[in-house]
Every structure is written in structure tokens, then in C-alpha cells.
Write a protein that holds these residues in place. Structure first.
Motif, PDB file in Angstrom:
ATOM      1  N   VAL A  71      41.059  37.608  32.027  1.00 16.35           N
ATOM      2  CA  VAL A  71      40.971  38.835  32.810  1.00 16.35           C
ATOM      3  C   VAL A  71      41.839  38.613  34.043  1.00 16.35           C
ATOM      4  O   VAL A  71      41.984  37.492  34.509  1.00 16.35           O
ATOM      5  CB  VAL A  71      39.496  39.063  33.223  1.00 16.35           C
ATOM      6  N   ASP A 123      43.415  43.379  30.668  1.00 12.98           N
ATOM      7  CA  ASP A 123      44.734  43.243  30.083  1.00 12.98           C
ATOM      8  C   ASP A 123      45.474  42.123  30.796  1.00 12.98           C
ATOM      9  O   ASP A 123      45.868  42.237  31.950  1.00 12.98           O
ATOM     10  CB  ASP A 123      45.488  44.556  30.241  1.00 12.98           C
ATOM     11  N   THR A 132      40.058  51.254  30.814  1.00 16.45           N
ATOM     12  CA  THR A 132      41.353  51.076  31.460  1.00 16.45           C
ATOM     13  C   THR A 132      41.206  51.471  32.923  1.00 16.45           C
ATOM     14  O   THR A 132      42.174  51.719  33.618  1.00 16.45           O
ATOM     15  CB  THR A 132      42.423  51.970  30.814  1.00 16.45           C
ATOM     16  N   ASP A 173      47.840  51.601  34.468  1.00 15.68           N
ATOM     17  CA  ASP A 173      48.712  50.517  34.016  1.00 15.68           C
ATOM     18  C   ASP A 173      50.089  51.031  33.654  1.00 15.68           C
ATOM     19  O   ASP A 173      50.245  52.163  33.237  1.00 15.68           O
ATOM     20  CB  ASP A 173      48.126  49.900  32.734  1.00 15.68           C
ATOM     21  N   LEU A 220      34.931  45.357  30.221  1.00 14.26           N
ATOM     22  CA  LEU A 220      36.310  45.290  30.711  1.00 14.26           C
ATOM     23  C   LEU A 220      37.314  45.560  29.595  1.00 14.26           C
ATOM     24  O   LEU A 220      38.361  46.164  29.817  1.00 14.26           O
ATOM     25  CB  LEU A 220      36.581  43.928  31.339  1.00 14.26           C
ATOM     26  N   HIS A 263      51.020  48.069  38.335  1.00 17.30           N
ATOM     27  CA  HIS A 263      49.971  49.070  38.436  1.00 17.30           C
ATOM     28  C   HIS A 263      50.388  50.125  39.437  1.00 17.30           C
ATOM     29  O   HIS A 263      51.111  49.846  40.383  1.00 17.30           O
ATOM     30  CB  HIS A 263      48.665  48.428  38.888  1.00 17.30           C
ATOM     31  N   HIS A 289      39.971  49.736  35.533  1.00 18.06           N
ATOM     32  CA  HIS A 289      40.095  48.741  36.583  1.00 18.06           C
ATOM     33  C   HIS A 289      38.927  48.747  37.558  1.00 18.06           C
ATOM     34  O   HIS A 289      39.110  48.965  38.753  1.00 18.06           O
ATOM     35  CB  HIS A 289      41.393  48.927  37.355  1.00 18.06           C
ATOM     36  N   LEU A 336      42.943  42.140  40.462  1.00 16.36           N
ATOM     37  CA  LEU A 336      43.916  42.957  41.183  1.00 16.36           C
ATOM     38  C   LEU A 336      43.502  43.141  42.632  1.00 16.36           C
ATOM     39  O   LEU A 336      42.332  43.258  42.948  1.00 16.36           O
ATOM     40  CB  LEU A 336      44.040  44.341  40.537  1.00 16.36           C
ATOM     41  N   ARG A 356      39.668  44.485  42.035  1.00 17.23           N
ATOM     42  CA  ARG A 356      39.443  45.201  40.795  1.00 17.23           C
ATOM     43  C   ARG A 356      39.828  44.271  39.657  1.00 17.23           C
ATOM     44  O   ARG A 356      40.595  43.342  39.848  1.00 17.23           O
ATOM     45  CB  ARG A 356      40.303  46.465  40.736  1.00 17.23           C
ATOM     46  N   TYR A 357      39.301  44.543  38.467  1.00 21.37           N
ATOM     47  CA  TYR A 357      39.536  43.649  37.355  1.00 21.37           C
ATOM     48  C   TYR A 357      40.123  44.387  36.166  1.00 21.37           C
ATOM     49  O   TYR A 357      39.815  45.561  35.932  1.00 21.37           O
ATOM     50  CB  TYR A 357      38.232  42.950  36.973  1.00 21.37           C
ATOM     51  N   ASP A 358      40.956  43.668  35.445  1.00 18.37           N
ATOM     52  CA  ASP A 358      41.694  44.256  34.337  1.00 18.37           C
ATOM     53  C   ASP A 358      41.689  43.258  33.182  1.00 18.37           C
ATOM     54  O   ASP A 358      42.096  42.117  33.347  1.00 18.37           O
ATOM     55  CB  ASP A 358      43.139  44.519  34.805  1.00 18.37           C
TER      56      ASP A 358
END
Lengths: 139, 139
Positions: free
Chosen positions: A67, A82, A30, A99, A26, A88, A32, A70, A78-80
Motif C-alpha cells: 500500500v 495501488d 479508489t 489517480d 483499500l 495524483h 484514497h 500519500l 491518505r492510503y492507496d
DNA sequence: CTGCTTGCAAAGGTTTTGCACGTTA
DNA sequence: TAACGTGCAAAACCTTTGCAAGCAG
């Protein structure tokens, strides 16, 4: 790598190869990814890892604020990695999620919303949809 | 009532009691109900209606732009008969979802995002979270 | 050694689908 | 009457949970 180990330790999360691998993936993308995507991509390296572990790990990471999760309007999350909340934007053609940083109007918007609703704001999720530059070209 | 009938007809949607009832309910509430909630509330009047019908109807309404689907971060969707895209704010304490209108900064934000990303924007989903005035009081 | 983590399989909850029947236009 | 909508049950899908075995601290 070592840095990630320490971050986990700082949050009283035991450091396992699976966790590190998910966290690392992750941190280095970038894109996601969804839980399923993460699972597939890591499965090559850790063939015994189960989807349940991916979900449990993501859950732990999200709970500890390492984390963010989203909800772009698909069936899955979804995972980010940041953590700073940021807007987004998703391309409705190629489905990639991009992003956005330093969007100045957000602060203004937040202020307006707070005044208008009298809510005590905690956070927000701002999603935009449209066609990305690449997809606009090869139509 | 008649008006709703005509709206459906204009979209080549056959007018059935079930559809009218779902559409009417959505038009007369600002509560952003989920499919399940809609089903339960209408079930008294139409005991034979099935959840599948609710989903199929909502799907049709959404596809024709008569209703919008919200993804507030719960496991299920919520629906809003107010088609003009507008920001929503959800109370993290009592879970109610409130509409916001005439939020001026949105236009500015949209412009900034478009310039920044070069996307051709189609729409956006803006969700805020926090504590509503009522919940702030009885703590 | 103790508690947290893993992995499997099974369950949970929401949404979708297939198909026969009923209804709208 | 032709096409579309309904209702039932079953399936699909993503995610969660229980529990025994394994591993980190």
C-alpha cells in the motif's frame, strides 16, 4: 479474498480478520481514504477494532510495499492500495483525489531531473491540484 | 531589508521585528527550514519570541503568497520563500531539500495532466527522492 | 507453544487557539 | 486609538508506543 490472504502470507504477515478487512477495503476503493476514514468505515463490521490497529496495520502494509502512503497536504495521510507509483490530482473544491496512469511525460521529467541534479533517484511524489470537471460545472 | 518591509506593507501586514526576522531568514536561505528550525535559529536574536508566533507568522506569509509550504513527507512542514512553484528533490540520506528551476518537462507534464483529467489545474507539488551526489560518494 | 497482533490508554510531536497585553499605523 | 500582532499556556489533532491479553501458524 483468498488472493489477499496469500499476499499477506507471502510477506510473512499473519492473517487476521482486521488486516484482511483493511486490506480488502483499500483494494476495493479508489477513494484514497485516510486512517480515520478506514477506521470509521470498518468499525461497523468490527466494532472492537481500535484506531491503533488501523495505524499498525497500515504501517505494516506500507513497509511491505502493499500500500502506498500519500501526503496530499492535509493534516493526515491518505492510503492507496495501488502500489505502482503514479501521479495524483486533488480537487480543491470537493477534495477528492484521483489517480493518473500512463502519464508519458513523467519518464521525461524523471530523466531531466536526474541529469540536472545528479541525484540517484529512487521515487517521486507528484501531486496536482485544481478543480475537477464536476465541480467546474455546478458553480 | 527595507524591501521586505515594503512587501509586508503591500499586503496589509503590519511590520513587526518578529515578522521581518522570520521573513528575512527565509529569504536568505535555500535550506527549507521547518517551523521549529526557524524558531531555534531566530530565538538567539529574539529570545522572547514564541513558537506560536512563528506559526502565526508563517501562516500569514503563506496565506499572502509570500512563502510556500512544503510537505516533503516528514511529520512537519518546511517553508520556502521562493514563491514560484518549482520541483523539489530530497536526499533520503542527508535529508536536505534542493530546489530545481527551469525544468522544461514540467510544462509538458502539466499539459498532459490537464488534458487527461479535464481538471482546471491551479498548481502542483512535485517531490523527488533519491541520493544526492555527496552522499553517493562517501558511502 | 511461540511470537506476532490486538486493543486500550497514555504519551508524543506538531500545530492551533484563547486571551490579555503590547505595538503598529 | 483602533485594529492587529505577540506570547503564554492550554488544547487539539494525528500518530505512536507500552503492555497485557488473545490469536495465528
Amino acid at each position: 479474498m483468498l488472493e489477499l490472504t496469500n499476499i499477506l502470507k507471502d510477506h510473512n504477515l499473519k492473517v487476521t480478520p482486521q488486516r484482511l478487512s483493511i486490506f480488502k477495503m483499500l483494494k476495493n476503493t479508489t477513494a484514497h481514504p485516510s486512517a480515520e476514514t478506514i477506521y470509521t468505515s470498518i468499525h461497523e463490521e468490527y466494532p472492537t477494532m481500535s484506531l491503533a490497529t488501523v495505524y499498525k496495520t497500515l504501517d505494516a502494509l506500507v513497509k511491505h510495499g502493499l500500500v502506498q502512503q500519500l501526503n496530499v497536504g492535509e493534516d493526515s495521510y491518505r492510503y492507496d492500495a495501488d502500489t505502482l507509483p503514479h501521479p495524483h490530482i486533488k480537487c480543491t473544491s470537493c477534495h477528492k483525489v484521483v489517480d493518473m496512469y500512463r502519464v508519458k511525460s513523467v519518464e521525461l521529467l524523471r530523466k531531466e531531473v536526474a541529469e540536472m541534479t545528479q541525484f540517484k533517484l529512487s521515487h517521486e511524489q507528484l501531486y496536482f491540484y485544481g478543480t475537477c470537471p464536476e465541480c467546474q460545472n455546478h458553480t
